[in-house]
Write a protein that holds these residues in place. Structure first.
Motif, PDB file in Angstrom:
ATOM      1  N   UNK A  74       0.823  -1.208   0.000  1.00 58.19           N
ATOM      2  CA  UNK A  74       0.000   0.000   0.000  1.00 58.19           C
ATOM      3  C   UNK A  74       0.861   1.263   0.000  1.00 58.19           C
ATOM      4  N   UNK A  75       1.957   1.246   0.739  1.00 57.98           N
ATOM      5  CA  UNK A  75       2.855   2.404   0.740  1.00 57.98           C
ATOM      6  C   UNK A  75       3.469   2.602  -0.643  1.00 57.98           C
ATOM      7  N   UNK A  76       3.902   1.517  -1.260  1.00 62.06           N
ATOM      8  CA  UNK A  76       4.515   1.612  -2.581  1.00 62.06           C
ATOM      9  C   UNK A  76       3.525   2.134  -3.620  1.00 62.06           C
ATOM     10  N   UNK A  77       2.288   1.669  -3.536  1.00 62.39           N
ATOM     11  CA  UNK A  77       1.251   2.114  -4.471  1.00 62.39           C
ATOM     12  C   UNK A  77       0.995   3.615  -4.301  1.00 62.39           C
ATOM     13  N   UNK A  78       0.902   4.053  -3.035  1.00 63.96           N
ATOM     14  CA  UNK A  78       0.654   5.472  -2.768  1.00 63.96           C
ATOM     15  C   UNK A  78       1.810   6.324  -3.260  1.00 63.96           C
ATOM     16  N   UNK A  79       3.036   5.854  -3.016  1.00 62.80           N
ATOM     17  CA  UNK A  79       4.208   6.624  -3.461  1.00 62.80           C
ATOM     18  C   UNK A  79       4.255   6.726  -4.977  1.00 62.80           C
ATOM     19  N   UNK A  80       3.924   5.641  -5.660  1.00 60.49           N
ATOM     20  CA  UNK A  80       3.970   5.650  -7.117  1.00 60.49           C
ATOM     21  C   UNK A  80       2.930   6.598  -7.706  1.00 60.49           C
ATOM     22  N   UNK A  81       1.893   6.899  -6.917  1.00 62.01           N
ATOM     23  CA  UNK A  81       0.855   7.829  -7.369  1.00 62.01           C
ATOM     24  C   UNK A  81       1.192   9.275  -7.022  1.00 62.01           C
ATOM     25  N   UNK A  82       2.319   9.480  -6.340  1.00 59.63           N
ATOM     26  CA  UNK A  82       2.753  10.841  -6.040  1.00 59.63           C
ATOM     27  C   UNK A  82       2.566  11.284  -4.609  1.00 59.63           C
ATOM     28  N   UNK A  83       2.078  10.403  -3.731  1.00 58.46           N
ATOM     29  CA  UNK A  83       1.891  10.783  -2.328  1.00 58.46           C
ATOM     30  C   UNK A  83       3.234  10.961  -1.633  1.00 58.46           C
ATOM     31  N   UNK A  84       3.314  11.958  -0.771  1.00 60.06           N
ATOM     32  CA  UNK A  84       4.525  12.184   0.026  1.00 60.06           C
ATOM     33  C   UNK A  84       4.325  11.750   1.481  1.00 60.06           C
ATOM     34  N   UNK A  85       3.101  11.356   1.815  1.00 60.71           N
ATOM     35  CA  UNK A  85       2.775  10.864   3.155  1.00 60.71           C
ATOM     36  C   UNK A  85       1.565   9.940   3.036  1.00 60.71           C
TER      37      UNK A  85
END
Length: 221
Positions: A74-85
């Motif tokens: 889930x963290x990797x998916x969020x990061x790949x979408x541009x999330x910084x937190x």
């Protein structure tokens, strides 16, 4: 990454991508403003919605995943979408929270533990290998319907006496609530973007969002 000496305004989008396209351009650019892809928004729009926010904002973006399991993916998916937190639930298994914090750190993201429904946030933190970037004291949407329900700032001093973390205050926050949050030791104030007919407190999306956001920034200075 978030700075411990600054106070931040986090504006949460819980509607759809249409609301983002309409309102986000009206929010003033500031390093002290975080834009949140709220849980309802993510469930409605998915990671494509997070990418839209990230591409339009270009600053700090919070994916309110409320992760309960499968933290690394889930963290990797969020990061790949541009999330910084991103957020993980405080009542998730300790193993999940540890993996979540570790992966966020590896990817240069701020890890946020959402203590919604958690009776003793300090106990959760004491069981972890490493503390998160942020502890979120959260009064939920449904709790806003109960008169007298308040964000439990009693936990701020207890948490800060043991851990070097930022405290975020979320749930039913208006300008008065923002002042109270900062007075009680919070560094991040989460304000929901709400529609005209929504029953929750927050920032109305049909009003002068730019001016209101600046007032919040001044209030929490």
């Amino acid at each position: 990454m978030l700075e411990s000496k600054l106070r931040y305004l986090q504006i949460a989008f819980n509607g759809d991508v249409g609301q983002v396209r309409n309102v986000l351009p009206r929010i003033p650019r500031s390093d002290r403003i975080l834009i949140e892809a709220g849980t309802p928004f993510i469930k409605r729009e998915g990671m494509a919605g997070v990418r839209t926010i990230s591409s339009m904002w270009g600053g700090k973006v919070v994916a309110d995943l409320k992760t309960a399991d499968g933290a690394e993916d889930e963290v990797m998916i969020a990061r790949s979408a541009g999330a910084t937190a991103a957020t993980v639930l405080g009542d998730a298994p300790t193993e999940t929270i540890d993996i979540f914090i570790k992966k966020c750190s590896e990817l240069g993201m701020d890890s946020m533990i959402d203590m919604l429904g958690v009776g003793d946030p300090l106990r959760v933190l004491m069981d972890l290998k490493k503390p998160p970037s942020v502890v979120v004291l959260h009064k939920g949407r449904d709790e806003e319907t109960s008169r007298g329900k308040m964000i439990k700032y009693v936990h701020v001093k207890r948490v800060k006496s043991k851990f070097d973390v930022l405290i975020s205050a979320a749930g039913g926050v208006d300008l008065k609530g923002a002042r109270s949050a900062i007075f009680n030791g919070a560094s991040i104030v989460v304000v929901n973007l709400v529609g005209r007919d929504d029953p929750w407190a927050g920032m109305r999306d049909d009003e002068d969002v730019s001016t209101i956001a600046r007032k919040f920034l001044e209030t929490i200075e």
